[in-house]
Each structure stands twice: as C-alpha cells, then as structure tokens.
Scaffold this motif. Structure first.
Motif, mmCIF file in Angstrom:
data_model
loop_
_atom_site.group_PDB
_atom_site.id
_atom_site.type_symbol
_atom_site.label_atom_id
_atom_site.label_comp_id
_atom_site.label_asym_id
_atom_site.label_seq_id
_atom_site.Cartn_x
_atom_site.Cartn_y
_atom_site.Cartn_z
ATOM 1 N N GLU A 1 -7.268 -10.045 97.265
ATOM 2 C CA GLU A 1 -6.464 -11.228 96.942
ATOM 3 C C GLU A 1 -7.057 -11.869 95.693
ATOM 4 O O GLU A 1 -8.202 -12.328 95.705
ATOM 5 N N VAL A 2 -6.280 -11.888 94.631
ATOM 6 C CA VAL A 2 -6.770 -12.369 93.342
ATOM 7 C C VAL A 2 -6.383 -13.830 93.142
ATOM 8 O O VAL A 2 -5.223 -14.206 93.338
ATOM 9 N N THR A 3 -7.347 -14.644 92.758
ATOM 10 C CA THR A 3 -7.070 -16.012 92.304
ATOM 11 C C THR A 3 -7.491 -16.110 90.840
ATOM 12 O O THR A 3 -8.359 -15.353 90.383
ATOM 13 N N SER B 1 10.550 -15.960 90.296
ATOM 14 C CA SER B 1 10.452 -17.225 91.033
ATOM 15 C C SER B 1 9.223 -18.030 90.661
ATOM 16 O O SER B 1 9.122 -19.210 91.004
ATOM 17 N N GLY B 2 8.236 -17.439 89.982
ATOM 18 C CA GLY B 2 7.068 -18.174 89.534
ATOM 19 C C GLY B 2 6.074 -18.434 90.640
ATOM 20 O O GLY B 2 6.278 -18.101 91.804
ATOM 21 N N HIS B 3 4.940 -19.024 90.250
ATOM 22 C CA HIS B 3 3.920 -19.402 91.213
ATOM 23 C C HIS B 3 4.282 -20.750 91.838
ATOM 24 O O HIS B 3 4.811 -21.636 91.177
ATOM 25 N N GLN B 4 3.954 -20.928 93.097
ATOM 26 C CA GLN B 4 4.278 -22.156 93.813
ATOM 27 C C GLN B 4 3.034 -23.013 94.000
ATOM 28 O O GLN B 4 1.907 -22.507 94.056
ATOM 29 N N GLY B 5 3.263 -24.301 94.115
ATOM 30 C CA GLY B 5 2.193 -25.208 94.495
ATOM 31 C C GLY B 5 1.223 -25.552 93.395
ATOM 32 O O GLY B 5 0.104 -25.970 93.666
ATOM 33 N N LEU C 1 -10.325 -14.191 86.571
ATOM 34 C CA LEU C 1 -9.780 -13.686 87.826
ATOM 35 C C LEU C 1 -10.916 -13.508 88.829
ATOM 36 O O LEU C 1 -11.981 -12.975 88.487
ATOM 37 N N ARG C 2 -10.677 -13.948 90.057
ATOM 38 C CA ARG C 2 -11.692 -13.872 91.100
ATOM 39 C C ARG C 2 -11.126 -13.255 92.368
ATOM 40 O O ARG C 2 -9.930 -13.369 92.646
ATOM 41 N N VAL C 3 -11.987 -12.621 93.113
ATOM 42 C CA VAL C 3 -11.701 -12.226 94.490
ATOM 43 C C VAL C 3 -12.729 -12.950 95.342
ATOM 44 O O VAL C 3 -13.930 -12.675 95.220
ATOM 45 N N PRO D 1 -8.227 -27.383 80.972
ATOM 46 C CA PRO D 1 -7.431 -26.359 81.668
ATOM 47 C C PRO D 1 -6.076 -26.153 81.000
ATOM 48 O O PRO D 1 -5.428 -27.100 80.561
ATOM 49 N N ALA D 2 -5.671 -24.889 80.927
ATOM 50 C CA ALA D 2 -4.324 -24.565 80.469
ATOM 51 C C ALA D 2 -3.396 -24.347 81.650
ATOM 52 O O ALA D 2 -2.188 -24.513 81.545
ATOM 53 N N ALA D 3 -3.952 -23.959 82.792
ATOM 54 C CA ALA D 3 -3.201 -23.813 84.044
ATOM 55 C C ALA D 3 -4.192 -23.895 85.184
ATOM 56 O O ALA D 3 -5.343 -23.465 85.053
ATOM 57 N N THR D 4 -3.774 -24.490 86.289
ATOM 58 C CA THR D 4 -4.670 -24.712 87.409
ATOM 59 C C THR D 4 -4.889 -23.448 88.221
ATOM 60 O O THR D 4 -4.202 -22.453 88.059
ATOM 61 N N ARG D 5 -5.841 -23.507 89.120
ATOM 62 C CA ARG D 5 -6.183 -22.370 89.975
ATOM 63 C C ARG D 5 -4.945 -21.881 90.726
ATOM 64 O O ARG D 5 -4.229 -22.652 91.339
ATOM 65 N N THR D 6 -4.713 -20.590 90.651
ATOM 66 C CA THR D 6 -3.503 -19.990 91.175
ATOM 67 C C THR D 6 -3.854 -18.737 91.964
ATOM 68 O O THR D 6 -4.794 -18.025 91.627
ATOM 69 N N THR D 7 -3.087 -18.461 92.995
ATOM 70 C CA THR D 7 -3.263 -17.233 93.761
ATOM 71 C C THR D 7 -2.218 -16.216 93.332
ATOM 72 O O THR D 7 -1.041 -16.545 93.193
#
Length: 318
Positions: free
Chosen positions: A132-134, A73-77, A162-164, A22-28
């Motif tokens: 809502e895209v993840t 502010s970037g993605h959180q969590g 990208l997923r919905v 992974p280069a980046a984890t699952r994000t919303t």
C-alpha cells in the motif's frame, strides 16, 4: 540596478519563499501494487524480464509514478479538495493552496504558459504486489529567471516521496517551466528530442537516414527504445540492426488539443510495430488523420524540419 532588475529580484524572492512548502498533502494510492497492472505495463513496454512475473514478482522500478495515479475520479479526502490538478503533479492529485498561490504568482508575472521538461526517479527498495503506497508532494525548488527558446520564465521542481508504511521506497521529481512565450519568433521551431548517452546512437542513425534498433549481444533480443542494458537477460553489451522501415500501425491517437504553435492539429501519432518486432512512435503522413487505422501498413521516411532537426515519420505504404 535598474527598475526591471529590482522587480525581477523581488519576484524571485517571493517565488523562493514557496520552496519546502507542500504541493499536495499525504495521499494513499488508489490501488495497492498489483500483478495485473504490472502485466499491463510490461506488455505495453515489451518488457519480458522474469523478475516481474510469478509468485516472487516485483514491480518494474520505472512504474513508480503509476502507483500515485488515481484515474478519472481522483483521490478522495485531500485537504484542498476541489482545486484543479495538473502542472507538475500526478494526474488527478489535488494541489495545495501553496501550489495554487505559486502558479498564480507566476501567471500574474506573465508566465502563463507551461511545459513539462523532465523527471527524475530514485528507487530505494522494490515494490511488491500488495504494498500500500502513500505519498506526498513538496515544492522542492523554484529557479531564478531563465531565458529559453520558448520564452522567459522559472523552472518549478516538485518532489513526491512514496512510502510503504513508514519506509521511504522511492522519490519522483517532476520539473515544469512556467514561462512568458517569446514574441519575437514568428514560427516556433519544432521541439527537439531529448538526446542522452543511452539513445545518442539512435539519433545519429536518424541523421544518416537509418532506423537503428538495439540488439543484445547476449541473447540477441531486439529492443526499442534504446536502453543501457538488456531488459530480457540483463546483458550490458549490444550492437545495432538497421531496420527495413516496414511496419503496421499497432495503435494511434489523433491530437486535437492542446494546440501548440509548432504543430498544426489535428494530426495522428502512431505506435508502429516494425517488421523486426519492436515498436516506435511517430507522426503518420500521406493520409488524412481520420483515415489512420490499426493494421494500416506504413513505411519509415525521414523528414527534415529545419537545418538541425530530422525526425522519422510514417508514410502510408502505397
């Protein structure tokens, strides 16, 4: 096999071990797909396709990466929160430890410079307001050592899915070159534009000192940049109109950083609205960078940077 070749093989094996990680984890996505963002995009691109308006609107497919961006502010969590963004990921998407380690290994091998080279997108279904895209990003491939005009290094390709809900809706591949700058060239050449089958006619015109605009033969709408089909009526047939070259500065930026050896910052880059109604990008010449203003009248001229490269630039009228 000599010592240098052995070290190169060892480094390549180490780099390829990162493929699939992974280069980046699952994000919303920070915002759902929404009509205001679609409207802003279409206004900026000059895209009047009716499919992007009204109660049954869909998002333009090329907006795919927009829904992964997160603003200041970037993605959180995210796991790995606090690591630096950049270098192949969506702006402000947080890198994984694996991606950090990959970049650190390339830095240690002398590949301290980076340049984005290209991206590819695949669209599996339209995105609609309210979706809502993840998404998550994986290190898809790391190339063997390549020698380019910029220097010697490795191409790193990341793939963002990208997923919905559970459904995959699109894929965005982004490729960078991490390289050790070539030291033999005293004055690096200016980067070349990407010429493909869709825009080759425009650059052929530039070589003849002609500014050509595409015109749809179905609805006669002018368009720029060049596209394989009309974004207003969908007609695939087109001809060209030679622009007068007269225009005004519609918007502009002054580039200060990052410095690049082929350029001499600060300099102004403008989005110019031509008399014919389309808009084109280019450097502003003939006036200090801090004197460029919206509404400034300009005229196209053609500047040869070397024996192989001629580009249109914008000279202040008068």
């Amino acid at each position: 096999m000599d010592r240098e070749e052995q070290l190169d093989e060892q480094l390549t094996a180490q780099l390829k071990a990162f493929e699939g990680r992974p280069a980046a984890t699952r994000t919303t996505g920070k915002d759902p797909v929404n009509l205001p963002m679609i409207r802003h995009w279409c206004e900026a691109m000059g895209d009047t396709n009716p499919a992007y308006t009204g109660p049954d609107a869909v998002a333009p497919p090329t907006m795919l990466q927009v829904w992964t961006m997160a603003g200041l502010s970037g993605h959180q969590g995210l796991s790995g929160q606090g690591r630096s963004p950049h270098q192949g990921l969506s702006r402000h998407q947080v890198r994984s430890a694996a991606y950090d380690d990959l970049l650190a290994l390339l830095d240690a091998a002398g590949c301290t410079s980076v340049v984005a080279t290209d991206c590819e997108q695949e669209y599996l279904r339209p995105l609609r307001p309210g979706d809502e895209v993840t998404f998550d990003t994986v290190i898809e491939s790391v190339s063997d050592r390549k020698t380019t005009k910029l220097g010697t290094g490795h191409f790193v390709t990341t793939r963002t899915d990208l997923r919905v809900g559970p459904d995959l809706v699109g894929t965005h591949r982004f490729r960078i070159l991490k390289y050790a700058p070539a030291r033999t060239r005293k004055t690096p050449p200016r980067p070349r534009p990407v010429v493909n089958r869709d825009n080759a006619g425009f650059w052929e015109g530039v070589r003849r000192h002609e500014l050509l605009i595409q015109r749809c033969t179905g609805c006669e709408v002018l368009r720029h940049p060049w596209l394989p089909g009309c974004n207003a009526c969908g007609c695939p047939d087109w001809d060209t109109v030679r622009a007068s070259g007269e225009g005004t500065v519609y918007s502009y930026v002054v580039m200060h950083h990052p410095p690049f050896p082929a350029f001499d910052p600060p300099y102004a880059v403008a989005l110019v609205e031509l008399a014919e109604g389309v808009r084109m990008l280019g450097n502003v010449v003939g006036v200090p960078y801090d004197k460029v203003r919206i509404g400034l009248p300009v005229r196209a001229e053609f500047r040869a940077y070397d024996d192989e490269l001629t580009l249109p630039v914008w000279r202040v009228a008068g």
